[in-house]
Design a protein around this motif. Structure first.
Motif, PDB file in Angstrom:
ATOM      1  N   ASP A  52       8.294  -8.625   6.677  1.00  0.00           N
ATOM      2  CA  ASP A  52       7.962  -7.283   6.964  1.00  0.00           C
ATOM      3  C   ASP A  52       7.951  -7.197   8.408  1.00  0.00           C
ATOM      4  O   ASP A  52       7.621  -8.075   9.416  1.00  0.00           O
ATOM      5  CB  ASP A  52       6.348  -6.925   6.668  1.00  0.00           C
ATOM      6  CG  ASP A  52       6.380  -6.707   5.022  1.00  0.00           C
ATOM      7  OD1 ASP A  52       7.239  -6.526   4.178  1.00  0.00           O
ATOM      8  OD2 ASP A  52       5.134  -7.333   4.512  1.00  0.00           O
ATOM      9  N   ILE A  54       6.451  -4.839  11.307  1.00  0.00           N
ATOM     10  CA  ILE A  54       5.315  -3.975  11.628  1.00  0.00           C
ATOM     11  C   ILE A  54       5.584  -3.359  12.890  1.00  0.00           C
ATOM     12  O   ILE A  54       5.877  -4.035  13.949  1.00  0.00           O
ATOM     13  CB  ILE A  54       4.105  -5.033  11.446  1.00  0.00           C
ATOM     14  CG1 ILE A  54       3.919  -5.807  10.422  1.00  0.00           C
ATOM     15  CG2 ILE A  54       2.802  -4.049  12.086  1.00  0.00           C
ATOM     16  CD1 ILE A  54       3.676  -5.314   9.217  1.00  0.00           C
ATOM     17  N   TYR A  55       5.179  -1.885  12.848  1.00  0.00           N
ATOM     18  CA  TYR A  55       4.950  -1.228  14.064  1.00  0.00           C
ATOM     19  C   TYR A  55       3.803  -0.391  13.936  1.00  0.00           C
ATOM     20  O   TYR A  55       3.432   0.255  12.665  1.00  0.00           O
ATOM     21  CB  TYR A  55       6.156  -0.182  14.175  1.00  0.00           C
ATOM     22  CG  TYR A  55       6.150   0.734  15.373  1.00  0.00           C
ATOM     23  CD1 TYR A  55       6.593   0.417  16.508  1.00  0.00           C
ATOM     24  CD2 TYR A  55       5.809   2.172  15.101  1.00  0.00           C
ATOM     25  CE1 TYR A  55       6.331   1.334  17.566  1.00  0.00           C
ATOM     26  CE2 TYR A  55       5.762   2.863  16.021  1.00  0.00           C
ATOM     27  CZ  TYR A  55       5.935   2.430  17.379  1.00  0.00           C
ATOM     28  OH  TYR A  55       6.022   3.262  18.468  1.00  0.00           O
ATOM     29  N   SER A  56       3.088  -0.360  15.108  1.00  0.00           N
ATOM     30  CA  SER A  56       2.034   0.349  15.106  1.00  0.00           C
ATOM     31  C   SER A  56       0.848   0.094  13.972  1.00  0.00           C
ATOM     32  O   SER A  56       0.344   1.014  12.989  1.00  0.00           O
ATOM     33  CB  SER A  56       2.075   1.871  15.188  1.00  0.00           C
ATOM     34  OG  SER A  56       0.997   2.737  15.531  1.00  0.00           O
ATOM     35  N   GLU A  57       0.867  -1.150  13.502  1.00  0.00           N
ATOM     36  CA  GLU A  57      -0.005  -1.854  12.376  1.00  0.00           C
ATOM     37  C   GLU A  57       0.694  -1.239  10.962  1.00  0.00           C
ATOM     38  O   GLU A  57      -0.334  -1.226   9.929  1.00  0.00           O
ATOM     39  CB  GLU A  57      -1.259  -1.531  12.691  1.00  0.00           C
ATOM     40  CG  GLU A  57      -2.029  -2.053  13.735  1.00  0.00           C
ATOM     41  CD  GLU A  57      -3.316  -1.866  14.064  1.00  0.00           C
ATOM     42  OE1 GLU A  57      -4.081  -1.242  13.391  1.00  0.00           O
ATOM     43  OE2 GLU A  57      -3.678  -2.233  15.366  1.00  0.00           O
ATOM     44  N   GLN A  58       1.710  -0.772  10.742  1.00  0.00           N
ATOM     45  CA  GLN A  58       2.306  -0.155   9.846  1.00  0.00           C
ATOM     46  C   GLN A  58       3.597  -1.137   9.401  1.00  0.00           C
ATOM     47  O   GLN A  58       4.176  -1.086  10.394  1.00  0.00           O
ATOM     48  CB  GLN A  58       2.335   1.101   9.593  1.00  0.00           C
ATOM     49  CG  GLN A  58       1.113   1.957   9.890  1.00  0.00           C
ATOM     50  CD  GLN A  58       1.285   3.635   9.862  1.00  0.00           C
ATOM     51  OE1 GLN A  58       2.120   4.087   9.003  1.00  0.00           O
ATOM     52  NE2 GLN A  58       0.504   3.964  10.724  1.00  0.00           N
ATOM     53  N   ILE A  59       4.037  -1.120   8.014  1.00  0.00           N
ATOM     54  CA  ILE A  59       5.149  -1.817   7.697  1.00  0.00           C
ATOM     55  C   ILE A  59       6.118  -0.659   7.740  1.00  0.00           C
ATOM     56  O   ILE A  59       5.934   0.293   7.465  1.00  0.00           O
ATOM     57  CB  ILE A  59       5.343  -2.387   6.313  1.00  0.00           C
ATOM     58  CG1 ILE A  59       4.333  -3.339   6.108  1.00  0.00           C
ATOM     59  CG2 ILE A  59       6.484  -2.767   5.855  1.00  0.00           C
ATOM     60  CD1 ILE A  59       3.943  -4.031   4.929  1.00  0.00           C
ATOM     61  N   VAL A  60       7.351  -1.068   8.535  1.00  0.00           N
ATOM     62  CA  VAL A  60       8.288   0.092   8.931  1.00  0.00           C
ATOM     63  C   VAL A  60       9.709  -0.369   8.411  1.00  0.00           C
ATOM     64  O   VAL A  60      10.621   0.409   8.232  1.00  0.00           O
ATOM     65  CB  VAL A  60       8.393   0.561  10.310  1.00  0.00           C
ATOM     66  CG1 VAL A  60       7.148   1.130  10.769  1.00  0.00           C
ATOM     67  CG2 VAL A  60       8.842  -0.652  11.328  1.00  0.00           C
ATOM     68  N   GLN A  62      11.603  -3.829   5.936  1.00  0.00           N
ATOM     69  CA  GLN A  62      11.588  -5.161   5.531  1.00  0.00           C
ATOM     70  C   GLN A  62      13.051  -6.023   5.462  1.00  0.00           C
ATOM     71  O   GLN A  62      14.142  -5.063   5.545  1.00  0.00           O
ATOM     72  CB  GLN A  62      11.153  -5.402   4.063  1.00  0.00           C
ATOM     73  CG  GLN A  62      10.899  -6.585   3.639  1.00  0.00           C
ATOM     74  CD  GLN A  62      10.393  -6.668   2.093  1.00  0.00           C
ATOM     75  OE1 GLN A  62      11.077  -6.080   1.211  1.00  0.00           O
ATOM     76  NE2 GLN A  62       9.162  -7.148   1.920  1.00  0.00           N
TER      77      GLN A  62
END
Length: 124
Positions: A52, A54-60, A62
């Motif tokens: 994954d 991750i950007y800003s604690e979110q999956i952006v 894969q």
């Protein structure tokens, strides 16, 4: 160098596969052949392992690493005339997105090519 003995083994496998198959197949053929040889060497290897981004604690996003060896080294396999800075940037981004510290970019082109990358970050 980090994981020097392991990367040396992987590089030997790369040249063994290159010498047997040469240039001209699709990347998947070389990936499958690398898996066979890595397992013959007793190395634990996983194909197409999802990772994954991750950007800003979110999956952006894969991506799928071609091969991860002994949960330590990412192999990015190419089968083209030459690899360039975009291929090296791709491998560095893969390292940034994981807890892996070492990556090998290997090219089954007209002449075998390889590049070793190391990246340390807070995930390590």
């Amino acid at each position: 160098m980090k994981h020097q003995a392991l990367t040396e083994e992987i590089i030997k496998v790369f040249y063994r596969v290159y010498n047997a198959l040469g240039y001209g197949f699709l990347e998947k053929v070389y990936e499958n052949a690398m898996m066979i040889e890595l397992k013959k060497e007793g190395l634990f290897a996983v194909q197409q392992s999802p990772i994954d981004v991750i950007y800003s604690e979110q999956i952006v996003g894969q991506y799928f690493a071609d091969i991860i060896v002994d949960e330590k080294v990412i192999l990015e396999i190419k089968a083209k005339k030459h690899f360039g800075s975009e291929d090296e940037a791709q491998l560095l981004n893969y390292l940034k997105s994981t807890d892996k510290e070492v990556g090998l970019l290997i090219n089954f082109g007209p002449k075998p090519e390889l590049s070793r990358k190391v990246f340390d970050n807070s995930k390590k």
